[in-house]
Scaffold this motif. Sequence first.
Motif, mmCIF file in Angstrom:
data_model
loop_
_atom_site.group_PDB
_atom_site.id
_atom_site.type_symbol
_atom_site.label_atom_id
_atom_site.label_comp_id
_atom_site.label_asym_id
_atom_site.label_seq_id
_atom_site.Cartn_x
_atom_site.Cartn_y
_atom_site.Cartn_z
ATOM 1 N N SER A 13 0.852 -1.203 0.000
ATOM 2 C CA SER A 13 0.000 0.000 0.000
ATOM 3 C C SER A 13 0.882 1.244 0.000
ATOM 4 O O SER A 13 0.648 2.182 -0.773
ATOM 5 C CB SER A 13 -0.925 0.019 1.215
ATOM 6 N N ALA A 14 1.882 1.249 0.848
ATOM 7 C CA ALA A 14 2.810 2.384 0.885
ATOM 8 C C ALA A 14 3.616 2.458 -0.407
ATOM 9 O O ALA A 14 3.830 3.543 -0.955
ATOM 10 C CB ALA A 14 3.743 2.270 2.085
ATOM 11 N N ALA A 15 4.051 1.297 -0.909
ATOM 12 C CA ALA A 15 4.802 1.280 -2.166
ATOM 13 C C ALA A 15 3.956 1.872 -3.285
ATOM 14 O O ALA A 15 4.436 2.695 -4.079
ATOM 15 C CB ALA A 15 5.229 -0.150 -2.509
ATOM 16 N N MET A 16 2.685 1.485 -3.348
ATOM 17 C CA MET A 16 1.789 1.997 -4.388
ATOM 18 C C MET A 16 1.634 3.501 -4.268
ATOM 19 O O MET A 16 1.604 4.213 -5.275
ATOM 20 C CB MET A 16 0.430 1.292 -4.297
ATOM 21 N N ASN A 21 2.566 8.454 -6.839
ATOM 22 C CA ASN A 21 2.977 9.856 -6.712
ATOM 23 C C ASN A 21 4.180 10.160 -7.596
ATOM 24 O O ASN A 21 4.242 11.228 -8.209
ATOM 25 C CB ASN A 21 3.283 10.216 -5.258
ATOM 26 N N GLY A 22 5.118 9.235 -7.676
ATOM 27 C CA GLY A 22 6.261 9.425 -8.577
ATOM 28 C C GLY A 22 5.811 9.560 -10.016
ATOM 29 O O GLY A 22 6.288 10.426 -10.754
ATOM 30 N N ILE A 23 4.861 8.717 -10.408
ATOM 31 C CA ILE A 23 4.327 8.773 -11.766
ATOM 32 C C ILE A 23 3.636 10.106 -12.012
ATOM 33 O O ILE A 23 3.763 10.702 -13.087
ATOM 34 C CB ILE A 23 3.385 7.577 -12.032
ATOM 35 N N SER A 24 2.911 10.609 -11.007
ATOM 36 C CA SER A 24 2.185 11.874 -11.181
ATOM 37 C C SER A 24 3.134 13.062 -11.386
ATOM 38 O O SER A 24 2.736 14.065 -11.972
ATOM 39 C CB SER A 24 1.260 12.130 -9.995
ATOM 40 N N PHE A 25 4.375 12.936 -10.923
ATOM 41 C CA PHE A 25 5.343 14.017 -11.108
ATOM 42 C C PHE A 25 6.040 13.970 -12.469
ATOM 43 O O PHE A 25 6.705 14.923 -12.851
ATOM 44 C CB PHE A 25 6.412 13.983 -10.001
ATOM 45 N N LEU A 26 5.880 12.877 -13.171
ATOM 46 C CA LEU A 26 6.510 12.769 -14.486
ATOM 47 C C LEU A 26 5.815 13.705 -15.467
ATOM 48 O O LEU A 26 4.611 13.892 -15.417
ATOM 49 C CB LEU A 26 6.421 11.326 -15.007
ATOM 50 N N GLY A 27 6.585 14.252 -16.376
ATOM 51 C CA GLY A 27 5.996 15.130 -17.383
ATOM 52 C C GLY A 27 5.336 14.346 -18.499
ATOM 53 O O GLY A 27 5.377 13.113 -18.536
ATOM 54 N N THR A 28 4.737 15.067 -19.425
ATOM 55 C CA THR A 28 4.028 14.418 -20.527
ATOM 56 C C THR A 28 4.979 13.691 -21.475
ATOM 57 O O THR A 28 4.570 12.763 -22.154
ATOM 58 C CB THR A 28 3.199 15.444 -21.316
ATOM 59 N N LEU A 41 9.156 3.000 -12.284
ATOM 60 C CA LEU A 41 7.964 3.438 -11.554
ATOM 61 C C LEU A 41 6.725 2.663 -11.988
ATOM 62 O O LEU A 41 5.947 2.203 -11.143
ATOM 63 C CB LEU A 41 7.742 4.944 -11.756
ATOM 64 N N TYR A 42 6.553 2.515 -13.288
ATOM 65 C CA TYR A 42 5.358 1.811 -13.774
ATOM 66 C C TYR A 42 5.415 0.321 -13.445
ATOM 67 O O TYR A 42 4.394 -0.274 -13.094
ATOM 68 C CB TYR A 42 5.156 2.040 -15.272
ATOM 69 N N HIS A 43 6.577 -0.274 -13.536
ATOM 70 C CA HIS A 43 6.688 -1.699 -13.181
ATOM 71 C C HIS A 43 6.369 -1.885 -11.697
ATOM 72 O O HIS A 43 5.663 -2.818 -11.314
ATOM 73 C CB HIS A 43 8.078 -2.241 -13.517
ATOM 74 N N GLY A 44 6.882 -0.991 -10.864
ATOM 75 C CA GLY A 44 6.570 -1.052 -9.437
ATOM 76 C C GLY A 44 5.085 -0.880 -9.171
ATOM 77 O O GLY A 44 4.508 -1.551 -8.310
ATOM 78 N N ALA A 45 4.442 0.008 -9.935
ATOM 79 C CA ALA A 45 2.999 0.217 -9.775
ATOM 80 C C ALA A 45 2.218 -1.021 -10.211
ATOM 81 O O ALA A 45 1.216 -1.381 -9.582
ATOM 82 C CB ALA A 45 2.554 1.443 -10.574
ATOM 83 N N VAL A 46 2.678 -1.680 -11.272
ATOM 84 C CA VAL A 46 2.031 -2.919 -11.719
ATOM 85 C C VAL A 46 2.137 -3.984 -10.627
ATOM 86 O O VAL A 46 1.140 -4.610 -10.257
ATOM 87 C CB VAL A 46 2.647 -3.433 -13.049
ATOM 88 N N LEU A 47 3.337 -4.196 -10.107
ATOM 89 C CA LEU A 47 3.547 -5.196 -9.060
ATOM 90 C C LEU A 47 2.702 -4.889 -7.828
ATOM 91 O O LEU A 47 2.012 -5.757 -7.297
ATOM 92 C CB LEU A 47 5.028 -5.269 -8.683
ATOM 93 N N SER A 48 2.751 -3.645 -7.375
ATOM 94 C CA SER A 48 2.000 -3.264 -6.171
ATOM 95 C C SER A 48 0.501 -3.425 -6.391
ATOM 96 O O SER A 48 -0.210 -3.939 -5.519
ATOM 97 C CB SER A 48 2.330 -1.823 -5.779
ATOM 98 N N SER A 49 0.018 -2.994 -7.549
ATOM 99 C CA SER A 49 -1.407 -3.140 -7.863
ATOM 100 C C SER A 49 -1.814 -4.607 -7.887
ATOM 101 O O SER A 49 -2.888 -4.973 -7.402
ATOM 102 C CB SER A 49 -1.731 -2.503 -9.223
ATOM 103 N N PHE A 50 -0.946 -5.450 -8.437
ATOM 104 C CA PHE A 50 -1.237 -6.878 -8.490
ATOM 105 C C PHE A 50 -1.353 -7.462 -7.090
ATOM 106 O O PHE A 50 -2.316 -8.159 -6.772
ATOM 107 C CB PHE A 50 -0.156 -7.616 -9.283
#
Length: 132
Positions: A13-16, A21-28, A41-50
Amino acid sequence: SAGQSFALKSNFSAAMYYYSNGISFLGTDCWCDDVQLCLGLYHGAVLSSFVLGEADKVEWYAQQVIDHVPFEDTIGVQTFVLKSLSQSDRHHECVSRGIGILRQLNVQISLAPSNENILNTMASTASMASQY
């Protein structure tokens, strides 16, 4: 990163929180600016979401990776998408997507395979998967 630190401690939960938040700071243009940062960041979000059982987020974050990096760099997130689809009882979609992935890996799937064909395909799939 903070996300990795919490994931190593099994606090997904904390990792997600940190990954999102890291993803939200990335630019377009983040995928053009720093592919490795985005991929991490995205791989970590995938793992955490899973791990948190959030199938819709697994698919969304994974799709961002799939849309921006070469196929070979998506195998890790593709695995989590397949597992997530299976756990969500979306077996037909899981099999269809899995066959698509295998075809991209040049594994030919026969509609009426012989026993020999099945064994050869299983061996080559295991060999390819061991590379990742």
